[in-house]
Design a protein around this motif. Sequence first.
Motif, PDB file in Angstrom:
ATOM      1  N   LEU A 169      15.458  52.008  20.102  1.00 15.85           N
ATOM      2  CA  LEU A 169      16.426  52.914  20.730  1.00 15.85           C
ATOM      3  C   LEU A 169      15.725  54.113  21.358  1.00 15.85           C
ATOM      4  O   LEU A 169      16.080  54.553  22.457  1.00 15.85           O
ATOM      5  CB  LEU A 169      17.450  53.386  19.695  1.00 15.85           C
ATOM      6  CG  LEU A 169      18.550  54.328  20.212  1.00 15.85           C
ATOM      7  CD1 LEU A 169      19.391  53.638  21.280  1.00 15.85           C
ATOM      8  CD2 LEU A 169      19.431  54.801  19.064  1.00 15.85           C
ATOM      9  N   LYS A 170      14.711  54.620  20.659  1.00 17.42           N
ATOM     10  CA  LYS A 170      13.963  55.762  21.186  1.00 17.42           C
ATOM     11  C   LYS A 170      13.269  55.405  22.497  1.00 17.42           C
ATOM     12  O   LYS A 170      13.241  56.205  23.440  1.00 17.42           O
ATOM     13  CB  LYS A 170      12.925  56.234  20.164  1.00 17.42           C
ATOM     14  CG  LYS A 170      12.166  57.478  20.616  1.00 17.42           C
ATOM     15  CD  LYS A 170      11.183  57.952  19.562  1.00 17.42           C
ATOM     16  CE  LYS A 170      10.434  59.194  20.052  1.00 17.42           C
ATOM     17  NZ  LYS A 170       9.433  59.660  19.060  1.00 17.42           N
ATOM     18  N   GLU A 202      21.698  46.110  26.755  1.00 18.11           N
ATOM     19  CA  GLU A 202      22.602  46.672  25.741  1.00 18.11           C
ATOM     20  C   GLU A 202      21.998  47.905  25.078  1.00 18.11           C
ATOM     21  O   GLU A 202      22.686  48.908  24.861  1.00 18.11           O
ATOM     22  CB  GLU A 202      22.926  45.611  24.684  1.00 18.11           C
ATOM     23  CG  GLU A 202      23.851  44.511  25.189  1.00 18.11           C
ATOM     24  CD  GLU A 202      24.276  43.566  24.079  1.00 18.11           C
ATOM     25  OE1 GLU A 202      24.004  43.876  22.891  1.00 18.11           O
ATOM     26  OE2 GLU A 202      24.879  42.530  24.397  1.00 18.11           O
ATOM     27  N   LYS A 203      20.713  47.827  24.763  1.00 19.22           N
ATOM     28  CA  LYS A 203      20.058  48.981  24.130  1.00 19.22           C
ATOM     29  C   LYS A 203      19.963  50.160  25.101  1.00 19.22           C
ATOM     30  O   LYS A 203      20.059  51.322  24.699  1.00 19.22           O
ATOM     31  CB  LYS A 203      18.673  48.590  23.621  1.00 19.22           C
ATOM     32  CG  LYS A 203      18.701  47.732  22.360  1.00 19.22           C
ATOM     33  CD  LYS A 203      17.304  47.524  21.812  1.00 19.22           C
ATOM     34  CE  LYS A 203      17.350  46.803  20.467  1.00 19.22           C
ATOM     35  NZ  LYS A 203      17.954  45.460  20.571  1.00 19.22           N
ATOM     36  N   PHE A 204      19.766  49.849  26.379  1.00 21.00           N
ATOM     37  CA  PHE A 204      19.706  50.923  27.372  1.00 21.00           C
ATOM     38  C   PHE A 204      21.055  51.636  27.456  1.00 21.00           C
ATOM     39  O   PHE A 204      21.112  52.868  27.496  1.00 21.00           O
ATOM     40  CB  PHE A 204      19.320  50.373  28.747  1.00 21.00           C
ATOM     41  CG  PHE A 204      19.270  51.436  29.815  1.00 21.00           C
ATOM     42  CD1 PHE A 204      18.145  52.227  29.978  1.00 21.00           C
ATOM     43  CD2 PHE A 204      20.369  51.665  30.639  1.00 21.00           C
ATOM     44  CE1 PHE A 204      18.108  53.224  30.947  1.00 21.00           C
ATOM     45  CE2 PHE A 204      20.341  52.654  31.610  1.00 21.00           C
ATOM     46  CZ  PHE A 204      19.209  53.430  31.760  1.00 21.00           C
ATOM     47  N   HIS A 205      22.140  50.865  27.490  1.00 18.90           N
ATOM     48  CA  HIS A 205      23.470  51.474  27.560  1.00 18.90           C
ATOM     49  C   HIS A 205      23.775  52.279  26.296  1.00 18.90           C
ATOM     50  O   HIS A 205      24.418  53.335  26.363  1.00 18.90           O
ATOM     51  CB  HIS A 205      24.531  50.402  27.781  1.00 18.90           C
ATOM     52  CG  HIS A 205      24.522  49.830  29.164  1.00 18.90           C
ATOM     53  ND1 HIS A 205      24.490  50.618  30.290  1.00 18.90           N
ATOM     54  CD2 HIS A 205      24.528  48.543  29.608  1.00 18.90           C
ATOM     55  CE1 HIS A 205      24.483  49.852  31.373  1.00 18.90           C
ATOM     56  NE2 HIS A 205      24.497  48.588  30.986  1.00 18.90           N
ATOM     57  N   GLU A 206      23.298  51.797  25.169  1.00 20.34           N
ATOM     58  CA  GLU A 206      23.479  52.537  23.918  1.00 20.34           C
ATOM     59  C   GLU A 206      22.726  53.866  23.978  1.00 20.34           C
ATOM     60  O   GLU A 206      23.243  54.916  23.575  1.00 20.34           O
ATOM     61  CB  GLU A 206      22.972  51.702  22.738  1.00 20.34           C
ATOM     62  CG  GLU A 206      23.185  52.364  21.386  1.00 20.34           C
ATOM     63  CD  GLU A 206      22.609  51.554  20.230  1.00 20.34           C
ATOM     64  OE1 GLU A 206      22.557  52.093  19.106  1.00 20.34           O
ATOM     65  OE2 GLU A 206      22.190  50.394  20.460  1.00 20.34           O
ATOM     66  N   ALA A 207      21.509  53.813  24.500  1.00 18.44           N
ATOM     67  CA  ALA A 207      20.703  55.035  24.639  1.00 18.44           C
ATOM     68  C   ALA A 207      21.350  55.999  25.627  1.00 18.44           C
ATOM     69  O   ALA A 207      21.350  57.216  25.422  1.00 18.44           O
ATOM     70  CB  ALA A 207      19.292  54.673  25.104  1.00 18.44           C
ATOM     71  N   ALA A 208      21.923  55.444  26.694  1.00 17.80           N
ATOM     72  CA  ALA A 208      22.577  56.280  27.701  1.00 17.80           C
ATOM     73  C   ALA A 208      23.789  56.989  27.114  1.00 17.80           C
ATOM     74  O   ALA A 208      24.030  58.167  27.394  1.00 17.80           O
ATOM     75  CB  ALA A 208      22.991  55.429  28.894  1.00 17.80           C
ATOM     76  N   GLN A 209      24.541  56.275  26.290  1.00 19.58           N
ATOM     77  CA  GLN A 209      25.732  56.863  25.671  1.00 19.58           C
ATOM     78  C   GLN A 209      25.373  58.045  24.782  1.00 19.58           C
ATOM     79  O   GLN A 209      26.045  59.071  24.782  1.00 19.58           O
ATOM     80  CB  GLN A 209      26.472  55.804  24.844  1.00 19.58           C
ATOM     81  CG  GLN A 209      27.222  54.785  25.667  1.00 19.58           C
ATOM     82  CD  GLN A 209      28.397  55.391  26.414  1.00 19.58           C
ATOM     83  OE1 GLN A 209      29.097  56.240  25.900  1.00 19.58           O
ATOM     84  NE2 GLN A 209      28.592  54.961  27.652  1.00 19.58           N
ATOM     85  N   SER A 210      24.302  57.909  24.031  1.00 16.55           N
ATOM     86  CA  SER A 210      23.903  58.991  23.125  1.00 16.55           C
ATOM     87  C   SER A 210      23.130  60.083  23.853  1.00 16.55           C
ATOM     88  O   SER A 210      23.167  61.247  23.463  1.00 16.55           O
ATOM     89  CB  SER A 210      23.049  58.440  21.979  1.00 16.55           C
ATOM     90  OG  SER A 210      21.884  57.810  22.484  1.00 16.55           O
ATOM     91  N   GLY A 211      22.444  59.708  24.927  1.00  9.63           N
ATOM     92  CA  GLY A 211      21.584  60.663  25.619  1.00  9.63           C
ATOM     93  C   GLY A 211      22.286  61.568  26.592  1.00  9.63           C
ATOM     94  O   GLY A 211      21.838  62.682  26.846  1.00  9.63           O
ATOM     95  N   GLN A 212      23.407  61.120  27.153  1.00 10.01           N
ATOM     96  CA  GLN A 212      24.058  61.916  28.193  1.00 10.01           C
ATOM     97  C   GLN A 212      24.578  63.240  27.655  1.00 10.01           C
ATOM     98  O   GLN A 212      24.651  64.228  28.380  1.00 10.01           O
ATOM     99  CB  GLN A 212      25.191  61.135  28.843  1.00 10.01           C
ATOM    100  CG  GLN A 212      26.264  60.660  27.904  1.00 10.01           C
ATOM    101  CD  GLN A 212      27.297  59.795  28.609  1.00 10.01           C
ATOM    102  OE1 GLN A 212      28.045  60.288  29.428  1.00 10.01           O
ATOM    103  NE2 GLN A 212      27.321  58.528  28.312  1.00 10.01           N
TER     104      GLN A 212
END
Length: 256
Positions: free
Chosen positions: A81-82, A153-163
Amino acid sequence: MSSKTVFKIFASFGPAGSIVALTEKLCRRIFNEAYDLGDATFSSKEESEIKKIRQEFVNELFNLKGPFETKSQSLNPLVQLKAHSELYKLIEKYRRKITQLEKQKLHKEMQFFLGEENQLKYQQAKDRLETIEEDVDDNLKKMAFHVMEPDVEKFHEAAQSGQYEIESSIEERISQLQAEEIMESYKRQLVEAEAKFGNNQKVYEEQIEKIKDNLFVQFGEDVLDIFEAFNHYGLDTEITSDDRKKYPYSPNKKDN
């Protein structure tokens, strides 16, 4: 020699020139697209800057590629995720830079073609302005996905938390001092527009939109951010009698 130049030559011959000038305007309105073939073209310093920044983005992608591949293949989900978060933040950093420059370029382009009385090109630039953020975002993601091949999927998960981490406050984007400076310019231009076009509501409203476009060119700040800052700092956007006294418009002074 462009068709526009031909019109200008004939327009210089005495009283008949006014008829030719009118004909030119009619031709531009009716045959705008064909008329543009020999017309002026627009260029700006932002174009070369955008190209330079895009190259920097590609360079950073390749620098990140090795570490990203190692982390994204880790057995630890948090490490994966990182890795995707780092990629997302890189894209977001360049998205903001390029979008800002693209908007500035398009606002200048709109003003340029407005001055050229080229309604078609003006409208095309205005239409691009409405989708430029999405276009830049899509383009950078395609480049990044091609080079890095992340897990979607992991990129979208990271985007959700990162925005939420990346989003900055209006105070970070525009200070109160800067907002007051922009407001002064806005009010000054509003007073002038009111003096010139206040008796024609439609034209006056069109002028207000042009003034907003001009603020972006002047100060390099997104128009939505500017008005969010005005609201945040409690700055009144309506013209008052004090504003009319503070920024008096004098046609004679303007013409001299």
